[in-house]
Design a protein around this motif. Structure first.
Motif, short mmCIF file in Angstrom:
data_model
loop_
_atom_site.label_atom_id
_atom_site.label_comp_id
_atom_site.label_asym_id
_atom_site.label_seq_id
_atom_site.Cartn_x
_atom_site.Cartn_y
_atom_site.Cartn_z
N GLN A 1 -5.73 6.20 -5.08
CA GLN A 1 -6.02 7.62 -4.89
C GLN A 1 -5.26 8.38 -5.97
N ILE B 1 -10.64 8.83 -4.98
CA ILE B 1 -10.33 7.41 -4.82
C ILE B 1 -11.18 6.65 -5.83
N ASP C 1 0.84 -1.20 0.00
CA ASP C 1 0.00 0.00 0.00
C ASP C 1 0.88 1.25 0.00
N GLY C 2 0.41 2.29 -0.67
CA GLY C 2 1.14 3.55 -0.74
C GLY C 2 2.10 3.65 -1.90
N LEU D 1 -3.90 2.25 -2.64
CA LEU D 1 -4.44 2.23 -1.29
C LEU D 1 -4.69 0.80 -0.82
N GLN D 2 -5.21 -0.02 -1.73
CA GLN D 2 -5.55 -1.39 -1.36
C GLN D 2 -5.63 -2.23 -2.63
#
Length: 79
Positions: free
Chosen positions: A54, A61, A23-24, A42-43
């Motif tokens: 995002q 999102i 994530d990220g 994000l996921q």
């Protein structure tokens, strides 16, 4: 030009996007209506074949197919 930089002629169906595992991570949207936009992962849901991203441009999102997202190694400057 050196032969090590030659690109073989591959059909698009032989290529696969690489989605980051954490994530990220920075990503690039490579398909669909948001194509060309950058964002952050994000996921990821492998079972559903989808990712939540995002977008950097407006911080919205979006849910995208995994085939429409690829890891991005370029600059994440403001758009």
């Amino acid at each position: 030009m050196s032969s090590c930089f030659a690109h073989p002629q591959l059909p698009q169906s032989s290529l696969e996007t690489v989605v980051p595992k954490h994530d990220g991570a920075p990503v690039m949207v490579v398909g669909g209506p948001h194509r060309g936009q950058r964002g952050r992962l994000l996921q990821i849901n492998v079972n559903a074949g989808a990712a939540a991203v995002q977008l950097s441009a407006d911080f919205s999102i979006v849910r995208l197919l995994l085939d429409d997202v690829a890891g991005y190694a370029g600059e994440m400057e403001e758009e």
